[in-house]
Design an enzyme around this catalytic site. Structure first.
Site, PDB file in Angstrom:
ATOM      1  N   THR A  98      -1.230 -87.769 -51.995  1.00 42.82           N
ATOM      2  CA  THR A  98      -2.192 -87.965 -53.068  1.00 42.82           C
ATOM      3  C   THR A  98      -2.261 -89.452 -53.408  1.00 42.82           C
ATOM      4  O   THR A  98      -1.694 -90.293 -52.704  1.00 42.82           O
ATOM      5  CB  THR A  98      -1.848 -87.035 -54.259  1.00 42.82           C
ATOM      6  OG1 THR A  98      -2.866 -87.161 -55.244  1.00 42.82           O
ATOM      7  CG2 THR A  98      -0.496 -87.350 -54.894  1.00 42.82           C
ATOM      8  N   LYS A 114      -3.700 -92.032 -49.666  1.00 37.12           N
ATOM      9  CA  LYS A 114      -4.465 -91.262 -48.675  1.00 37.12           C
ATOM     10  C   LYS A 114      -4.959 -92.133 -47.506  1.00 37.12           C
ATOM     11  O   LYS A 114      -4.993 -91.679 -46.365  1.00 37.12           O
ATOM     12  CB  LYS A 114      -5.641 -90.562 -49.342  1.00 37.12           C
ATOM     13  CG  LYS A 114      -5.206 -89.395 -50.220  1.00 37.12           C
ATOM     14  CD  LYS A 114      -6.383 -88.671 -50.800  1.00 37.12           C
ATOM     15  CE  LYS A 114      -5.920 -87.473 -51.617  1.00 37.12           C
ATOM     16  NZ  LYS A 114      -7.026 -86.714 -52.178  1.00 37.12           N
ATOM     17  N   SER A 157       1.189 -79.241 -57.125  1.00 38.07           N
ATOM     18  CA  SER A 157       1.349 -78.801 -55.738  1.00 38.07           C
ATOM     19  C   SER A 157       2.622 -77.989 -55.483  1.00 38.07           C
ATOM     20  O   SER A 157       2.567 -76.984 -54.757  1.00 38.07           O
ATOM     21  CB  SER A 157       1.284 -80.002 -54.788  1.00 38.07           C
ATOM     22  OG  SER A 157      -0.004 -80.557 -54.840  1.00 38.07           O
ATOM     23  N   SER A 170       2.060 -83.356 -60.742  1.00 37.41           N
ATOM     24  CA  SER A 170       1.424 -82.603 -59.657  1.00 37.41           C
ATOM     25  C   SER A 170       1.721 -81.102 -59.753  1.00 37.41           C
ATOM     26  O   SER A 170       2.861 -80.690 -59.994  1.00 37.41           O
ATOM     27  CB  SER A 170       1.924 -83.121 -58.300  1.00 37.41           C
ATOM     28  OG  SER A 170       1.430 -82.286 -57.277  1.00 37.41           O
ATOM     29  N   GLY A 223     -19.203 -91.414 -57.915  1.00 39.26           N
ATOM     30  CA  GLY A 223     -17.983 -91.969 -57.342  1.00 39.26           C
ATOM     31  C   GLY A 223     -18.128 -92.169 -55.846  1.00 39.26           C
ATOM     32  O   GLY A 223     -18.920 -91.472 -55.185  1.00 39.26           O
ATOM     33  N   TYR A 233      -8.927 -82.045 -63.135  1.00 43.79           N
ATOM     34  CA  TYR A 233      -8.742 -80.799 -63.897  1.00 43.79           C
ATOM     35  C   TYR A 233      -7.919 -81.084 -65.142  1.00 43.79           C
ATOM     36  O   TYR A 233      -7.320 -82.147 -65.283  1.00 43.79           O
ATOM     37  CB  TYR A 233      -8.087 -79.721 -63.018  1.00 43.79           C
ATOM     38  CG  TYR A 233      -6.942 -80.227 -62.194  1.00 43.79           C
ATOM     39  CD1 TYR A 233      -7.161 -80.675 -60.903  1.00 43.79           C
ATOM     40  CD2 TYR A 233      -5.658 -80.299 -62.723  1.00 43.79           C
ATOM     41  CE1 TYR A 233      -6.120 -81.195 -60.151  1.00 43.79           C
ATOM     42  CE2 TYR A 233      -4.614 -80.802 -61.973  1.00 43.79           C
ATOM     43  CZ  TYR A 233      -4.852 -81.249 -60.686  1.00 43.79           C
ATOM     44  OH  TYR A 233      -3.822 -81.765 -59.951  1.00 43.79           O
ATOM     45  N   GLY A 285     -11.813 -92.383 -52.473  1.00 48.45           N
ATOM     46  CA  GLY A 285     -11.242 -91.540 -51.424  1.00 48.45           C
ATOM     47  C   GLY A 285     -11.690 -90.093 -51.503  1.00 48.45           C
ATOM     48  O   GLY A 285     -11.990 -89.472 -50.471  1.00 48.45           O
ATOM     49  N   ALA A 286     -11.756 -89.555 -52.718  1.00 48.83           N
ATOM     50  CA  ALA A 286     -12.132 -88.142 -52.856  1.00 48.83           C
ATOM     51  C   ALA A 286     -13.598 -87.945 -52.479  1.00 48.83           C
ATOM     52  O   ALA A 286     -13.945 -87.011 -51.745  1.00 48.83           O
ATOM     53  CB  ALA A 286     -11.876 -87.669 -54.281  1.00 48.83           C
TER      54      ALA A 286
HETATM   55  P1  NDP Z   1     -10.057 -93.482 -55.877  1.00 50.83           P
HETATM   56  O1  NDP Z   1      -9.112 -94.400 -56.581  1.00 50.83           O
HETATM   57  O2  NDP Z   1     -10.111 -93.496 -54.385  1.00 50.83           O
HETATM   58  O3  NDP Z   1     -11.563 -93.768 -56.383  1.00 50.83           O
HETATM   59  C1  NDP Z   1     -11.810 -93.988 -57.729  1.00 50.83           C
HETATM   60  C2  NDP Z   1     -13.318 -93.852 -58.010  1.00 50.83           C
HETATM   61  O4  NDP Z   1     -13.482 -93.996 -59.433  1.00 50.83           O
HETATM   62  C3  NDP Z   1     -14.168 -94.934 -57.376  1.00 50.83           C
HETATM   63  O5  NDP Z   1     -15.451 -94.429 -57.147  1.00 50.83           O
HETATM   64  C4  NDP Z   1     -14.185 -96.023 -58.471  1.00 50.83           C
HETATM   65  O6  NDP Z   1     -15.319 -96.867 -58.390  1.00 50.83           O
HETATM   66  C5  NDP Z   1     -14.282 -95.139 -59.690  1.00 50.83           C
HETATM   67  N1  NDP Z   1     -13.769 -95.817 -60.887  1.00 50.83           N
HETATM   68  C6  NDP Z   1     -12.496 -96.192 -61.124  1.00 50.83           C
HETATM   69  N2  NDP Z   1     -12.415 -96.789 -62.335  1.00 50.83           N
HETATM   70  C7  NDP Z   1     -13.672 -96.783 -62.847  1.00 50.83           C
HETATM   71  C8  NDP Z   1     -14.251 -97.261 -64.056  1.00 50.83           C
HETATM   72  N3  NDP Z   1     -13.508 -97.867 -64.994  1.00 50.83           N
HETATM   73  N4  NDP Z   1     -15.584 -97.076 -64.262  1.00 50.83           N
HETATM   74  C9  NDP Z   1     -16.344 -96.457 -63.321  1.00 50.83           C
HETATM   75  N5  NDP Z   1     -15.858 -95.984 -62.143  1.00 50.83           N
HETATM   76  C10 NDP Z   1     -14.546 -96.152 -61.921  1.00 50.83           C
HETATM   77  O7  NDP Z   1      -9.725 -92.023 -56.437  1.00 50.83           O
HETATM   78  P2  NDP Z   1     -10.082 -90.631 -55.731  1.00 50.83           P
HETATM   79  O8  NDP Z   1     -11.461 -90.746 -55.200  1.00 50.83           O
HETATM   80  O9  NDP Z   1      -9.002 -90.218 -54.801  1.00 50.83           O
HETATM   81  O10 NDP Z   1     -10.018 -89.589 -56.970  1.00 50.83           O
HETATM   82  C11 NDP Z   1     -11.110 -89.443 -57.873  1.00 50.83           C
HETATM   83  C12 NDP Z   1     -10.887 -88.196 -58.732  1.00 50.83           C
HETATM   84  O11 NDP Z   1     -10.895 -87.020 -57.948  1.00 50.83           O
HETATM   85  C13 NDP Z   1      -9.556 -88.192 -59.481  1.00 50.83           C
HETATM   86  O12 NDP Z   1      -9.803 -87.705 -60.782  1.00 50.83           O
HETATM   87  C14 NDP Z   1      -8.700 -87.200 -58.704  1.00 50.83           C
HETATM   88  O13 NDP Z   1      -7.732 -86.572 -59.502  1.00 50.83           O
HETATM   89  C15 NDP Z   1      -9.762 -86.208 -58.266  1.00 50.83           C
HETATM   90  N6  NDP Z   1      -9.360 -85.428 -57.057  1.00 50.83           N
HETATM   91  C16 NDP Z   1      -9.245 -84.049 -57.151  1.00 50.83           C
HETATM   92  C17 NDP Z   1      -8.888 -83.288 -56.047  1.00 50.83           C
HETATM   93  C18 NDP Z   1      -8.754 -81.801 -56.174  1.00 50.83           C
HETATM   94  O14 NDP Z   1      -8.214 -81.159 -55.258  1.00 50.83           O
HETATM   95  N7  NDP Z   1      -9.262 -81.189 -57.230  1.00 50.83           N
HETATM   96  C19 NDP Z   1      -8.611 -83.914 -54.741  1.00 50.83           C
HETATM   97  C20 NDP Z   1      -8.789 -85.347 -54.730  1.00 50.83           C
HETATM   98  C21 NDP Z   1      -9.135 -86.068 -55.874  1.00 50.83           C
HETATM   99  P3  NDP Z   1     -15.295 -98.269 -57.562  1.00 50.83           P
HETATM  100  O15 NDP Z   1     -15.626 -97.917 -56.132  1.00 50.83           O
HETATM  101  O16 NDP Z   1     -16.347 -99.080 -58.211  1.00 50.83           O
HETATM  102  O17 NDP Z   1     -13.907 -98.838 -57.708  1.00 50.83           O
END
Ligand code: NDP
Length: 277
Positions: free
Chosen positions: A62, A66, A17, A15, A128, A220, A131-132
């Protein structure tokens, strides 16, 4: 005595942060102690209580906590209610746990203020529905885009996310497959799946892409390279990873905890060399 904050996640080793919040504190000559904490996947609730007992004032939350953070809080902002997820915790004067989600405002700041990406009347694809994506969607919709397409591995999760939005906003949204064919290139594609950590991104139709299509990856560094590399190979002129969003959402946390708003651009300038090292 230094005011205590932490980022809690699992894993949390990489992280940025602590470096970001320390840079904010330096800007205001504030003394803070900001640590990383990985309580293991089952240890979130105990870790939050223990941190408060040790005098902790606030926490960044994180993956994968969340949602638990939102559930644990006594007071939740509208952003948390809408997203069902929180990335910012603090305790009020009555020692009650409060939660906010700054991801959506952080993304919109980065797109509009730093990168000059127009959102009004834009045609956007959000990849996607985790959570994000849930955190940023209400803020994107609030900017009045013409349309937001959502593609996700589980179409059910995408449909659930759409169903959480207001009826007026739902009318501007459509759940599509990753390889959906579009009649004309999109204005903005936002990659918000976790696939980047495996060096991959979802297979997309080339019909999304025009030279002016802005490609943004929420992750990133290494995790953003697969999607942004594909965009570059396909002649997209405008591309960015999520470092600007990371710093912008952290600035909103810092303001929530300490009442002063840091300069995001200044800190981004300092964090760049850390990322590259
Ligand atoms: P989550 O675990 O909540 O969600 C994961 C997402 O990825 C879901 O949509 C999931 O789909 C999909 N996914 C996971 N594995 C696969 C796969 N093998 N094939 C296709 N889709 C897949 O994670 P977050 O939403 O919290 O985070 C997502 C990204 O955003 C991360 O890279 C994180 O680092 C980044 N992020 C960046 C932030 C920033 O400040 N820049 C803040 C928050 C997040 P399904 O619903 O089908 O499981």
């Amino acid at each position: 005595m230094k005011k205590k904050f932490m980022v809690v996640g699992s894993p949390v080793k990489h992280s940025l942060s602590p470096a970001i919040h320390q840079a904010f504190a330096n800007e205001f000559d504030l003394e803070i102690q900001y640590t990383k904490h990985d309580p293991g996947v089952d240890g979130f609730v105990a870790a939050i209580h223990a941190f408060h007992e040790q005098g902790g004032m606030g926490a960044s939350v994180t993956l994968p906590f969340k949602q638990q953070a939102a559930e644990l809080a006594v007071h939740r902002t509208a952003a948390v209610e809408q997203a069902g997820a929180a990335n910012t915790l603090w305790w009020n004067k009555n020692d009650e746990l409060c939660a906010d989600n700054t991801d959506g405002l952080g993304l919109v700041w980065d797109l509009q203020q730093r990168l000059s990406v127009p959102l009004q009347n834009a045609r956007i694809l959000l990849l996607g529905a985790g959570g994000a994506a849930a955190g940023v969607l209400p803020n994107l919709l609030a900017e009045n885009p013409a349309k937001i397409y959502i593609a996700n591995r589980s179409a059910d999760n995408a449909k659930k996310l759409v169903a959480k939005q207001t009826a007026e906003h739902q009318a501007r949204m459509e759940v599509v497959a990753f390889d959906h064919e579009y009649n004309e290139p999109l204005d903005l594609v936002i990659h918000a799946t976790a696939l980047g950590y495996q060096g991959k991104f979802p297979g997309l139709s080339m019909s999304i892409m025009g030279r002016l299509t802005f490609c943004y990856d929420l992750s990133y560094g290494y995790a953003a390279q697969a999607f942004l590399g594909w965009a570059a190979d396909n002649r997209a002129l405008y591309r960015a990873d999520g470092i600007g969003m990371l710093v912008a959402q952290a600035a909103l946390q810092f303001e929530r905890w300490l009442g002063v708003r840091p300069n995001v651009r200044k800190t981004l300038f300092k964090i760049g060399p850390i990322l590259g090292s």
